[in-house]
Design a protein around this motif. Structure first.
Motif, PDB file in Angstrom:
ATOM      1  N   PHE A  17       8.368  -1.048  -5.711  1.00 17.28           N
ATOM      2  CA  PHE A  17       7.581   0.015  -6.633  1.00 17.28           C
ATOM      3  C   PHE A  17       6.302  -0.577  -6.835  1.00 17.28           C
ATOM      4  O   PHE A  17       5.958   0.530  -7.621  1.00 17.28           O
ATOM      5  N   GLY A  18       5.816  -1.135  -5.968  1.00 20.24           N
ATOM      6  CA  GLY A  18       4.730  -2.082  -6.327  1.00 20.24           C
ATOM      7  C   GLY A  18       4.300  -2.370  -8.100  1.00 20.24           C
ATOM      8  O   GLY A  18       3.031  -2.845  -7.939  1.00 20.24           O
ATOM      9  N   GLY A  19       5.059  -3.047  -9.005  1.00 18.45           N
ATOM     10  CA  GLY A  19       5.388  -3.907  -9.753  1.00 18.45           C
ATOM     11  C   GLY A  19       3.480  -2.695 -10.364  1.00 18.45           C
ATOM     12  O   GLY A  19       3.640  -2.153 -10.731  1.00 18.45           O
ATOM     13  N   TYR A  20       2.899  -3.931 -10.492  1.00 19.83           N
ATOM     14  CA  TYR A  20       1.581  -3.779 -11.818  1.00 19.83           C
ATOM     15  C   TYR A  20       0.477  -2.270 -10.858  1.00 19.83           C
ATOM     16  O   TYR A  20      -0.537  -2.127 -11.554  1.00 19.83           O
ATOM     17  N   ARG A  21       1.018  -2.513  -9.799  1.00 19.86           N
ATOM     18  CA  ARG A  21       0.167  -1.258  -8.915  1.00 19.86           C
ATOM     19  C   ARG A  21      -0.056   0.451  -9.213  1.00 19.86           C
ATOM     20  O   ARG A  21       2.078   0.482  -9.391  1.00 19.86           O
ATOM     21  N   ASN A  74       0.625  -1.401   0.179  1.00 19.28           N
ATOM     22  CA  ASN A  74       0.280  -0.072   0.057  1.00 19.28           C
ATOM     23  C   ASN A  74       0.856   1.487  -0.185  1.00 19.28           C
ATOM     24  O   ASN A  74       0.301   2.452  -0.352  1.00 19.28           O
ATOM     25  N   ILE A  75       2.344   1.196   0.491  1.00 19.87           N
ATOM     26  CA  ILE A  75       3.265   2.054   0.419  1.00 19.87           C
ATOM     27  C   ILE A  75       4.213   1.756   0.030  1.00 19.87           C
ATOM     28  O   ILE A  75       4.670   0.379   0.396  1.00 19.87           O
ATOM     29  N   PRO A  76       5.146   1.348  -1.989  1.00 24.43           N
ATOM     30  CA  PRO A  76       5.846   1.088  -2.483  1.00 24.43           C
ATOM     31  C   PRO A  76       7.104   1.064  -1.046  1.00 24.43           C
ATOM     32  O   PRO A  76       7.659   1.827  -0.767  1.00 24.43           O
ATOM     33  N   PHE A 108      -2.069   4.132  -7.878  1.00 24.13           N
ATOM     34  CA  PHE A 108      -3.169   4.420  -7.753  1.00 24.13           C
ATOM     35  C   PHE A 108      -4.336   3.873  -7.808  1.00 24.13           C
ATOM     36  O   PHE A 108      -5.928   4.347  -8.752  1.00 24.13           O
ATOM     37  N   GLY A 109      -4.243   2.563  -8.002  1.00 21.53           N
ATOM     38  CA  GLY A 109      -6.274   1.234  -8.184  1.00 21.53           C
ATOM     39  C   GLY A 109      -5.893   1.579  -9.580  1.00 21.53           C
ATOM     40  O   GLY A 109      -7.225   1.233 -10.096  1.00 21.53           O
ATOM     41  N   LEU A 110      -5.485   2.194 -10.614  1.00 20.02           N
ATOM     42  CA  LEU A 110      -5.197   1.987 -12.063  1.00 20.02           C
ATOM     43  C   LEU A 110      -5.343   0.065 -12.389  1.00 20.02           C
ATOM     44  O   LEU A 110      -6.025   0.122 -13.302  1.00 20.02           O
ATOM     45  N   GLU A 111      -4.939  -0.191 -11.683  1.00 19.82           N
ATOM     46  CA  GLU A 111      -4.976  -1.979 -11.803  1.00 19.82           C
ATOM     47  C   GLU A 111      -6.359  -2.543 -11.990  1.00 19.82           C
ATOM     48  O   GLU A 111      -6.345  -3.487 -12.285  1.00 19.82           O
ATOM     49  N   ALA A 171      -3.151  -3.343 -16.031  1.00 26.37           N
ATOM     50  CA  ALA A 171      -2.009  -3.345 -15.156  1.00 26.37           C
ATOM     51  C   ALA A 171      -0.832  -4.062 -15.729  1.00 26.37           C
ATOM     52  O   ALA A 171       0.308  -3.795 -15.521  1.00 26.37           O
ATOM     53  N   ILE A 172      -0.876  -4.392 -16.869  1.00 24.87           N
ATOM     54  CA  ILE A 172       0.265  -5.371 -18.004  1.00 24.87           C
ATOM     55  C   ILE A 172       1.128  -3.564 -18.663  1.00 24.87           C
ATOM     56  O   ILE A 172       2.116  -3.860 -18.351  1.00 24.87           O
ATOM     57  N   VAL A 173       0.548  -3.069 -18.918  1.00 21.26           N
ATOM     58  CA  VAL A 173       0.822  -1.947 -19.282  1.00 21.26           C
ATOM     59  C   VAL A 173       1.352  -1.109 -18.121  1.00 21.26           C
ATOM     60  O   VAL A 173       3.148  -0.597 -18.646  1.00 21.26           O
ATOM     61  N   ILE A 174       1.134  -1.234 -17.116  1.00 24.30           N
ATOM     62  CA  ILE A 174       1.689  -0.404 -15.905  1.00 24.30           C
ATOM     63  C   ILE A 174       3.045  -0.673 -15.445  1.00 24.30           C
ATOM     64  O   ILE A 174       3.996  -0.620 -15.292  1.00 24.30           O
ATOM     65  N   PHE A 175       2.666  -2.627 -15.431  1.00 25.29           N
ATOM     66  CA  PHE A 175       4.289  -3.226 -14.710  1.00 25.29           C
ATOM     67  C   PHE A 175       4.879  -2.500 -16.388  1.00 25.29           C
ATOM     68  O   PHE A 175       6.401  -2.623 -15.679  1.00 25.29           O
ATOM     69  N   LEU A 176       4.638  -2.999 -17.238  1.00 20.51           N
ATOM     70  CA  LEU A 176       6.064  -2.937 -18.051  1.00 20.51           C
ATOM     71  C   LEU A 176       6.514  -1.898 -18.785  1.00 20.51           C
ATOM     72  O   LEU A 176       7.763  -1.506 -18.311  1.00 20.51           O
TER      73      LEU A 176
END
Lengths: 169, 397
Positions: free
Chosen positions: B276-280, B204-206, B282-285, B292-297
């Motif tokens: 750094f929170g992986g695919y998370r 919840n906190i990176p 601000f709840g966009l995942e 989520a894949i786009v965020i992670f990549l």
């Protein structure tokens, strides 16, 4: 036969075959590489037994550290020592007999054990095997004493190695 | 539940349904579907790898004030394909006296050690190979196989440069594994699990806020593990020509090269997952697994960019300096950090999130400051030892 049994048989054959190659290979580096294959086979057997932690630790410790150290030591020996000479000495049949007897003894002993012919069941969903292992190693009612004794032994070995290698000025 | 919420499971169920409908036993269908999933993941990774070649060349040229590949296709995007064709039609040479089997297995093993890492990478909450409960140790185990591949390549080439390169690389990997393992335990302390998905869900906190020093040491150890500058002694062009891969030509060299690029991206991904929170984001995942894949990549690419940034702006360190840096500075520091983190975690348990985060952050800053002060005092001491005789000699004049 279930898929798990087929996988077990393949892995067991590969593991034993590589173990045989370790002692019969003519080249010492090849022996070390076959040893890696044997150790990897053992890791797969751990994984088949639902012991994921042991399987990964087997690869990290035995392949990542011990086998690499073996290969280093072998590579630093001279080339003539590597490829000359017989792989087997005159006492090979004695070793073979002892190996067969050990296997037979273990087999006979395990046959009287109730769990010998049991089929392993899948762990329940959400079962925390790593957590259980960690608790067993750190609680006084568990195995904390043997664990600490083993740690002290390893520390003593480490101190001894540093003492031997230390270059006095 | 529809396709857009859990695409992997829906597709697998659909395919299994068709296969069992054809009269295939359920077990065999399950194995076949799992195999196809693996094949799909590996194919996508290899296609991405092709573009990583282009990306790396473009980025390095920007760092060096050049334009980079820009002739074939838009922005030079087709360039890597031309490179692959070139690599494939090159003569496949095997040096005299090489150990043929070991020599040919090494590049495959090198590539494999990178690809197997992706089995545990969660691309999205529901898109992942396997959520292993010993995920972090698995990273180290895969690294061990990579080390083995390098030592096999170095030994089997029957070339002294290759052997020396392999020795150096193995020395680096075996020593930097220790701070890396210690730093992998820091997210474990925070998340109370070694599973990748669990660590991401707990952030919840990176964790780079809770342990900035941990993230930094992990990055340094990762760069060493990758064998990239400033730790690229195994290649050391000025002394070893090309290091452990000196005798490899054509696509066999290509395997080492492609493996290295994908490895760098993978460790960028692990940095993103662990700190750094992986695919998370601000709840966009939660909107869609594909987002989520786009965020992670994107996060993995940022990590990869930092690794490239370090690579192209730092000079190579000498081997003894590098080992001393690891054993005398990084290893003690990472152990102290690990112990303090575990202690603070126990002391601050039950306090509010704010107190916990600020306490963790300040303890990290304090450790970093003390470590730098010790190093400064040590180097001042050393400098005085070297300069004192000089000054005395000048006075004597």
């Amino acid at each position: 036969m279930t898929a798990q049994q087929i996988i077990f048989l393949i892995v067991a054959v590969v593991t034993l075959g590589s173990a045989l190659m370790v002692v019969t290979s003519r080249n010492l580096v090849h022996s070390a590489l076959w040893l890696v294959s044997t150790l990897f086979g053992v890791a797969i057997i751990y994984a088949l037994l639902n012991a994921g932690f042991l399987a990964v630790v087997q690869v990290v410790v035995y392949i990542g550290a011990i086998a690499i150290l073996f290969i280093f030591a072998v590579m630093l020996t001279r080339k003539e020592q590597l490829e000359s000479g017989q792989r087997l000495n005159s006492g090979w049949w004695l070793g073979a007999i002892i190996a067969v007897l050990t296997f037979g003894g273990l087999f006979g002993m395990l046959q009287s054990w109730s769990g010998f012919s049991k089929v392993s069941t899948d762990l329940p969903v959400g079962f925390d095997a790593v957590g259980q292992l960690g608790n067993a190693l750190t609680t006084p009612t568990g195995f904390v004493l043997p664990f600490e004794v083993a740690s002290v032994l390893l520390l003593a070995a480490l101190v001894g190695a540093v003492y031997l290698a230390f270059n006095r000025k | 539940m529809n396709f857009w919420n859990d695409p992997l499971k829906i597709a697998a169920d659909w395919l299994t349904g068709i296969l069992t409908g054809w009269g295939m036993p359920a077990v065999a269908a399950g194995i076949l579907v799992a195999f196809l999933g693996t094949l799909l993941l590996i194919s996508l990774l290899m296609v991405m790898d092709i573009f990583l070649v282009w990306l790396e060349r473009k980025v390095v040229s920007r760092f060096q004030d050049r334009i980079g590949p820009n002739r074939v296709g838009p922005f030079g995007l087709i360039q890597p394909f031309a490179d692959i064709i070139k690599l494939l039609i090159k003569e496949d040479t095997t040096p005299e006296g090489a150990d043929r089997v070991v020599y040919n297995i090494a590049p495959m093993l090198s590539m494999m050690s990178v690809l197997i890492l992706w089995a545990i990478v969660p691309l999205a909450p529901v898109i992942l190979g396997v959520d292993l409960n010993v995920g972090l140790l698995y990273i180290i185990a895969a690294g061990a196989i990579g080390t083995l591949a390098i030592i096999m390549a170095g030994w089997s080439s029957n070339n002294k440069f290759a052997t020396i390169g392999a020795f150096r690389q193995v020395a680096v990997m075996v020593s930097f594994e220790i701070p890396m393992v210690a730093m992998l335990l820091i997210p474990t302390i925070f998340a109370k699990t070694m599973g990748m998905n669990g660590i991401i869900q707990a952030q919840n906190i990176p964790y780079f806020i809770l342990s900035p020093l941990g993230a930094l040491i992990f990055l340094v150890a990762a760069i060493a593990e990758l064998g990239r500058a400033p730790f690229d002694l195994s290649e050391g062009e000025s002394e070893l020509v090309s290091g452990f891969n000196i005798e490899y030509s054509g696509m066999k060299f290509g395997m080492f090269y492609a493996g290295e690029l994908l490895h760098a991206l993978t460790f960028g991904g692990f940095l993103a997952i662990l700190f750094f929170g992986g695919y998370r984001f601000f709840g966009l995942e939660k909107v869609s697994p594909f987002l989520a894949i786009v965020i992670f990549l994107a996060k993995a690419m940022v990590g990869y960019w930092v690794i490239m940034w370090v690579r192209y702006t730092m000079m190579r360190i000498r081997i003894d300096h590098m080992l001393a840096f690891n054993w005398k500075f990084l290893t003690p520091l990472s152990f102290v950090l690990l112990m303090v983190t575990a202690l603070m975690n126990a002391l601050l348990a039950g306090t509010s999130v704010w107190v916990y985060s600020i306490g963790m952050f300040l303890s990290n800053v304090l450790i970093a400051w003390i470590a730098l002060e010790i190093v400064r005092a040590y180097s001042r001491n050393e400098r005085e030892k070297v300069e004192a005789p000089k000054v005395a000699a000048e006075a004597h004049h």
